[in-house]
Enzyme design. Structure first.
Site, PDB file in Angstrom:
ATOM      1  CE  LYS A   1       0.474  -4.661   2.966  1.00  0.00           C
ATOM      2  NZ  LYS A   1       0.317  -6.040   2.414  1.00  0.00           N
TER       3      LYS A   1
ATOM      4  CB  THR B   1      -0.907   0.008   1.250  1.00  0.00           C
ATOM      5  OG1 THR B   1      -1.584   1.263   1.369  1.00  0.00           O
ATOM      6  CG2 THR B   1      -0.084  -0.190   2.524  1.00  0.00           C
ATOM      7  CG  ASP B   2      -1.105   4.958  -1.134  1.00  0.00           C
ATOM      8  OD1 ASP B   2      -1.708   4.343  -0.226  1.00  0.00           O
ATOM      9  OD2 ASP B   2      -1.676   5.797  -1.855  1.00  0.00           O
TER      10      ASP B   2
ATOM     11  CE1 TYR C   1      -2.968  -2.541   5.681  1.00  0.00           C
ATOM     12  CE2 TYR C   1      -3.362  -0.211   5.242  1.00  0.00           C
ATOM     13  CZ  TYR C   1      -3.148  -1.498   4.785  1.00  0.00           C
ATOM     14  OH  TYR C   1      -3.091  -1.756   3.448  1.00  0.00           O
TER      15      TYR C   1
END
Length: 355
Positions: free
Chosen positions: A165, A135-136, A161
């Site tokens: 990641k 994810t960005d 989160y």
């Protein structure tokens, strides 16, 4: 191209299931093994049309289960791992971060270790790939005047989160640099489209409009996201698997920066046009501002120059075009989303939005 054998983790989730359908449509003669734990966001019905197909197999299991992973890689002679399995909702990571560390960090480590040993046993074939889908949000938050995220933007995660990641990204990178494992990392912007669990912004708004419920918008609604239609994301991932170089990171964006409030307003206008017999119309009357969530990143934006110039991929969907397709899917698949509005979901909703 050769007949690949893919292990797709998290393939019953939102992006994973869209990717399974995308790959199967392109290459029905390839072998696809889906591994999914079927947590709240995994839904086997997402793959119903593939059940029983000769080259498709579904396995319910956890990516932290090392013996299971070892057996699947060898039994199926896997040459591509596409790793989607992740806990992915920021609000849930704030309420309970434990599952995010377990799945996103420990789970990714378990997959990488298993794949490393398996790849070595196969004498390190050059055509094997381990695609790590990320994810960005690992890059943190941008100010309005800041340039978009590139592949060299320093990591600065702001939620449990995104931190989990980021940890998994670092592991995937380290396995390439330490062990030469052919990992590739992709960092994408906000996805939307079919099979999206109702807790996420766009399906939440679509469903609440259909039910005549308030449309909760965090803070002042001026947070900016780059929206990527999931079909575009899947075509980008296919391109990365086929043309990308091991050890590289590729940012995948939709070139569609939109403020949250503007997105919700556009959704309301499209729902008013496309949905019959809405309980409240115009539906923008339902927009309700709620307390901002902790650590809410102000702006994300992806610079997708690298994947365009090196691999020749660009997104095809505009925000309005992608939203039309998405709304029409939710209107035509009420039997898919209505069972998901369980008591557990209602309890979670009240914790987050207070109503």
């Amino acid at each position: 191209m050769s007949n690949h054998k893919l292990l797709i983790t998290g393939g019953a989730g939102f992006i994973g299931s869209n990717f399974v359908h995308h790959w199967y449509h392109q290459y029905p003669y390839h072998r696809i093994i889906v591994l999914d734990a079927l947590t709240y966001a995994g839904n086997r019905r997402n793959l119903a049309s593939l059940e029983g197909k000769e080259n498709f197999r579904f396995v319910q299991g956890n990516i932290c289960d090392r013996p299971l992973i070892d057996n699947l890689l060898r039994e199926e002679n896997i040459d591509i791992v596409a790793h989607f399995a992740a806990e992915s909702h920021v609000d849930r990571s704030i309420l309970g971060p434990d599952a995010f560390i377990q799945t996103n960090v420990i789970g990714t480590f378990t997959l990488l270790e298993s794949f490393r040993h398996y790849w070595n046993e196969q004498n390190q074939p050059e055509n094997y790939r381990f695609l790590h889908v990320s994810t960005d949000e690992v890059y943190g938050s941008l100010n309005p005047e800041d340039p978009a995220f590139t592949e060299t933007t320093p990591y600065a995660p702001n939620s449990p989160y995104s931190a989990s990641k980021a940890g998994s990204d670092h592991l995937a990178r380290a396995y390439y640099h330490t062990y030469n494992v052919p990992t590739i990392i992709t960092n994408c912007s906000n996805n939307y489209g079919p099979y999206h669990f109702p807790e996420k912004l766009i399906p939440l708004m679509c469903i609440n409009i259909l039910l005549g419920k308030p449309l909760p918008v965090y803070g002042d609604g001026q947070n900016v996201r780059d929206w990527l239609y999931v079909g575009d994301h899947c075509s980008a991932l296919q391109t990365v698997i086929q043309k990308g170089n091991p050890g590289e990171t590729y940012n995948i964006g939709g070139n569609n920066e939109v403020k949250n409030l503007d997105l919700v307003t556009l959704l309301c206008d499209l729902m008013d046009e496309l949905a019959p017999n809405l309980p409240v119309k115009p539906s923008k009357q339902l927009i309700t501002f709620v307390k901002d969530r902790p650590g809410h990143d102000r702006r994300y934006a992806i610079d997708a120059t690298k994947i365009k110039t090196e691999l020749g991929w660009t997104p095809q969907e505009t925000v309005e075009g992608g939203l039309r397709k998405t709304i029409e899917w939710y209107l035509n698949h009420q039997d898919w989303w209505q069972p998901l509005l369980s008591q557990d979901y209602q309890d979670y909703y009240r914790k987050v939005y207070g109503n």
